[in-house]
Design a protein around this motif. Sequence first.
Motif: not given
Length: 362
Positions: A323-326, A297-305, A314-319, A254-264
């Motif tokens: 500045q948003l990531r930080k 959503n928009e506070k501690t990350g981005l969410s999706f259905t 769209a959320q992947l593109q935004r992330m 995870l230290e080598q990553g930039t964005i983490g995704v969960l799609a369940s």
Amino acid sequence: MRVLQLIDSLEAGGAERMAVNYANGLANRIAFSALAVTRKQGILKEQLDKAVLYTFLERKRTIDFKAVSRLKRFVKDNSIDIIHAHGTSYFIAVMLKIAYPKIKIVWHDHHGGRSTQKGYKNAVLKMASRFFDTVMVVNQELKAWADRNLAVAKVIYLPNFAVRDKVEEKQTTLKGTDGKRIVCLSNLRYPKNHALLLEAFRDSGLHKKEWSLHLIGKDAHDDYSSHLKRFISDNLLDDSIFIYGSCSDISNVLEQGTIGVLASVFEGFPVTLLEYGMAGLAVVSTNVGYCGEIIQNEKTGLSFTPSDVEMLTAQLQRMTDEQLRKSVSEALKTTIRESYSEEIVTNALILQYQNILNAKQK
């Protein structure tokens, strides 16, 4: 207070991680902490603290009297008060209770899809619940289901927590460009929804901008896995999407990553989201189960259905916006520290154990 965590395997998974986390977290807080595995040892055994006593029951079949006998001997030899059974391990715990009535059973439900299952799938669980002293659940949907369906007086919500990987050896090196890696920490199986994630990654066009996607988790080399690999090959994404299988050095990964995704498609309370947050990743998450409480959503990350590929795209593109990531990653770290720390959750768990033992004495 002497407690045994019980789990069917130690392969990487949410319930399995929590059984290990609880055993380790309790080791220096109560008189005795142990962990027993019923069916299959696995990669998470390496994460057990040396202070946790461990045993493998070698259960071969559903009704296995030899395994029950091994469990009974371990419980009696170590004067265990409470068995904390995670997931499907409740069955052997109940078999022990019949043979050794003085033991107390806590059953912990991590299965986020249970509330939507047909009744017959939980018929055995409903009968077994008569032997439970307390049920613990990882979200409010599961609590409501347990209150309606199980023959137990006490159902308690308890959040999960995550800890930093104690394995110091760095074994896994992720491919791709530093600062442009998207990590998905999920075993390759339904309901983890990798197909939607792969489609969204392709449609986002991020691979054309040096972003890469990394799938970390058990690969059973089955039809599900083959479908994902065909998609990668057919869409010429072999240089952008990588499958690694199970990894023991998750913190290093995870230290080598930039964005983490969960799609369940469904979840209980995914430890993965906490692990992403602790590692400083910006998170894009499905909004099912307890996920929406952690990733606001928009506070501690981005969410999706999880059925909406366009929304995930769209959320992947935004992330990819730095500045948003930080902003969201810092907010997520604060949330985890204030609400989902090992100390907070373990202290709450010990209080529930004490209530069970006090009730036993009355």
